[in-house]
Scaffold this motif. Structure first.
Motif, PDB file in Angstrom:
ATOM      1  N   ARG A 196      -6.108  -5.407  -0.482  1.00  0.00           N
ATOM      2  CA  ARG A 196      -5.118  -6.370  -0.978  1.00  0.00           C
ATOM      3  C   ARG A 196      -4.855  -6.163  -2.471  1.00  0.00           C
ATOM      4  N   LYS A 202       0.142  -6.071  -1.262  1.00  0.00           N
ATOM      5  CA  LYS A 202      -0.892  -7.074  -1.530  1.00  0.00           C
ATOM      6  C   LYS A 202      -1.332  -7.794  -0.253  1.00  0.00           C
ATOM      7  N   ALA A 203      -1.476  -7.025   0.814  1.00  0.00           N
ATOM      8  CA  ALA A 203      -1.844  -7.598   2.103  1.00  0.00           C
ATOM      9  C   ALA A 203      -2.505  -6.530   2.953  1.00  0.00           C
TER      10      ALA A 203
END
Length: 237
Positions: A196, A202-203
């Motif tokens: 992340r 960001k995942a």
């Protein structure tokens, strides 16, 4: 875009993870779904999460005779997806040669066998699940990257050979699947948190993210010889 209602969809490796997500989405879209894998127990559990018309069949991608029999006994499918693979990985100088051979046997040659025997309707599709290491090699997963690259190349060649059947690949990045259950909860969450922090998205990816891409390729009659990368930006990070 082509609708999937009543289309015959086969997902090889459809008993868990990405394959099961593909099967669920196709089932929800009205397709007549068949899931196949080596494990009867996993198939039974997965089958219970699909609609009443879905079917499940034991199929070993290492068994060419079994694959040929499977397709000979069934009408042609509109769409075939191959997600099945069991692959050890690691640096070339540390991964035992037999483990590397078995990884290639499972992911590449398993898909090759299905492609050789599958009965697919004209203008139907065949989709392989590969991986972003084909485009961004890792010193810790050299064999995996080579296998994924080989599958991408196989698909592009098959798109010419099997035309007008369409052949594509979907290339995932880090996806939260049952494969990560081999790690402790703390180790898994630490790995996900690093992802992340480093990925542009960001995942951490989910199986449904990959299934979205697979169904896009099923539904898009102008897509062939393509690789759709769904990696959170892993290749460019």
């Amino acid at each position: 875009m082509t609708e999937l209602n009543r289309r015959r969809v086969l997902v090889v490796g459809g008993s868990s993870g990405i394959g099961l997500a593909v099967a669920r989405q196709a089932d929800h879209a009205g397709a007549a779904v068949t899931i196949a894998s080596r494990s009867q127990a996993k198939l039974q559990a997965a089958r219970s999460s699909l609609g009443p018309a879905a079917e499940a069949s034991v199929l070993d991608t290492g068994d060419m005779t079994g694959i040929e029999t499977f397709f000979a006994e069934r009408d042609a499918f509109d769409h075939v997806v191959v997600s099945a693979a069991q692959t050890a990985t690691g640096p070339v100088r540390k991964l035992p040669l037999e483990d590397a051979r078995q990884a290639m046997e499972s992911k590449f040659w398993g898909a090759y066998r299905v492609a050789q025997a599958a009965r697919i309707v004209e203008r139907g599709s065949l989709t392989f699940i590969t991986g972003y290491l084909a485009d961004r090699p890792s010193a810790a997963s050299v064999t995996q990257g080579a296998i994924n690259a080989a599958l991408d190349g196989l698909a592009r060649g098959l798109a010419l050979e099997l035309s007008p059947i369409r052949v594509n690949t979907v290339s995932p990045g880090l996806i939260d699947t049952p494969l990560w259950s081999k790690l402790s909860n703390d180790a898994r969450e630490a790995a996900f948190e690093r992802a992340r922090a480093s990925l542009p998205a960001k995942a951490v990816g989910q199986p449904d993210d990959i299934a979205n891409a697979v169904l896009f390729l099923m539904r898009t009659p102008f897509a062939t010889g393509s690789t759709v990368r769904v990696d959170g930006g892993g290749v460019i990070a």
